[in-house]
Design a protein around this motif. Structure first.
Motif, PDB file in Angstrom:
ATOM      1  N   GLU A 109      31.246  36.001  38.361  1.00 57.69           N
ATOM      2  CA  GLU A 109      30.985  37.268  38.219  1.00 57.69           C
ATOM      3  C   GLU A 109      30.906  38.040  39.549  1.00 57.69           C
ATOM      4  N   CYS A 110      30.279  37.195  40.264  1.00 58.96           N
ATOM      5  CA  CYS A 110      30.139  37.806  41.681  1.00 58.96           C
ATOM      6  C   CYS A 110      31.562  37.899  42.526  1.00 58.96           C
ATOM      7  N   LEU A 111      32.577  37.137  42.275  1.00 61.18           N
ATOM      8  CA  LEU A 111      33.725  37.185  42.962  1.00 61.18           C
ATOM      9  C   LEU A 111      34.571  38.527  41.995  1.00 61.18           C
ATOM     10  N   ARG A 112      34.300  38.428  40.687  1.00 60.13           N
ATOM     11  CA  ARG A 112      34.993  39.518  39.692  1.00 60.13           C
ATOM     12  C   ARG A 112      34.581  40.949  40.671  1.00 60.13           C
ATOM     13  N   GLY A 113      33.305  40.790  40.895  1.00 58.19           N
ATOM     14  CA  GLY A 113      32.517  42.214  41.215  1.00 58.19           C
ATOM     15  C   GLY A 113      33.214  42.611  42.725  1.00 58.19           C
ATOM     16  N   ARG A 114      33.676  41.439  43.352  1.00 53.93           N
ATOM     17  CA  ARG A 114      34.198  41.875  44.374  1.00 53.93           C
ATOM     18  C   ARG A 114      35.973  42.105  44.593  1.00 53.93           C
ATOM     19  N   GLY A 115      36.184  42.235  43.470  1.00 52.86           N
ATOM     20  CA  GLY A 115      37.735  42.695  43.023  1.00 52.86           C
ATOM     21  C   GLY A 115      38.648  41.456  42.938  1.00 52.86           C
ATOM     22  N   HIS A 116      38.343  40.296  42.952  1.00 52.88           N
ATOM     23  CA  HIS A 116      38.829  39.002  42.723  1.00 52.88           C
ATOM     24  C   HIS A 116      39.407  38.970  41.077  1.00 52.88           C
ATOM     25  N   ARG A 117      40.576  38.465  41.009  1.00 52.26           N
ATOM     26  CA  ARG A 117      40.790  38.236  39.597  1.00 52.26           C
ATOM     27  C   ARG A 117      40.650  36.804  39.148  1.00 52.26           C
ATOM     28  N   VAL A 118      39.562  36.475  38.810  1.00 50.35           N
ATOM     29  CA  VAL A 118      39.100  35.151  38.517  1.00 50.35           C
ATOM     30  C   VAL A 118      39.309  35.134  37.045  1.00 50.35           C
ATOM     31  N   VAL A 119      39.929  33.831  36.595  1.00 51.18           N
ATOM     32  CA  VAL A 119      40.203  33.511  35.239  1.00 51.18           C
ATOM     33  C   VAL A 119      39.370  32.435  34.661  1.00 51.18           C
ATOM     34  N   GLY A 120      38.684  31.919  35.515  1.00 53.24           N
ATOM     35  CA  GLY A 120      37.730  30.634  35.065  1.00 53.24           C
ATOM     36  C   GLY A 120      37.186  29.983  36.232  1.00 53.24           C
TER      37      GLY A 120
END
Length: 120
Positions: A109-120
């Motif tokens: 969630e931290c990476l997603r919040g920083r704009g990275h497209r994390v899928v898992g």
């Protein structure tokens, strides 16, 4: 003698999992951008700050010890102390797995919040 050996090994076993979850390597949808490595390091630090041996883990350990003691005392050949230690190990391990999963979720969630497209 065996129950005391198990009791001594409990902190070592739980400590071995101390950074799990926070060290998860996320899967990205696409190539990483220029800030990914720095963001990953920052998010890992954030995830590691979350207590591994939190209240939930302690509660699971205590409940496991109680259940194990009852089962050990009820068994004709069992003993309550050995059952309590085995239950505490099982409860502590389950709590540690839950804490590890929370750390992994925090990292993602931290990476997603920083704009990275994390899928898992």
């Amino acid at each position: 003698m065996k129950p005391f050996l198990l009791l001594l090994l409990l902190p070592l076993g739980l400590g071995a999992c101390a950074d799990s979850g926070a060290n998860h390597t996320p899967v990205l949808d696409g190539p990483p951008n220029a800030t990914y490595r720095a963001d990953l390091a920052a998010c890992r630090r954030l995830a590691k700050e979350q207590g591994q041996l939190d209240r939930e883990t302690a509660g699971a350990t205590v409940l496991g010890a109680g259940a194990g003691a009852l089962l050990g005392a009820a068994d004709d050949d069992g003993d309550a102390i050995g059952g309590a230690i085995a239950g505490a190990l099982a409860g502590g391990a389950a709590g540690t797995v839950n804490a590890s999963n929370r750390r992994e979720e925090i990292l993602i969630e931290c990476l997603r919040g920083r704009g990275h497209r994390v899928v898992g």
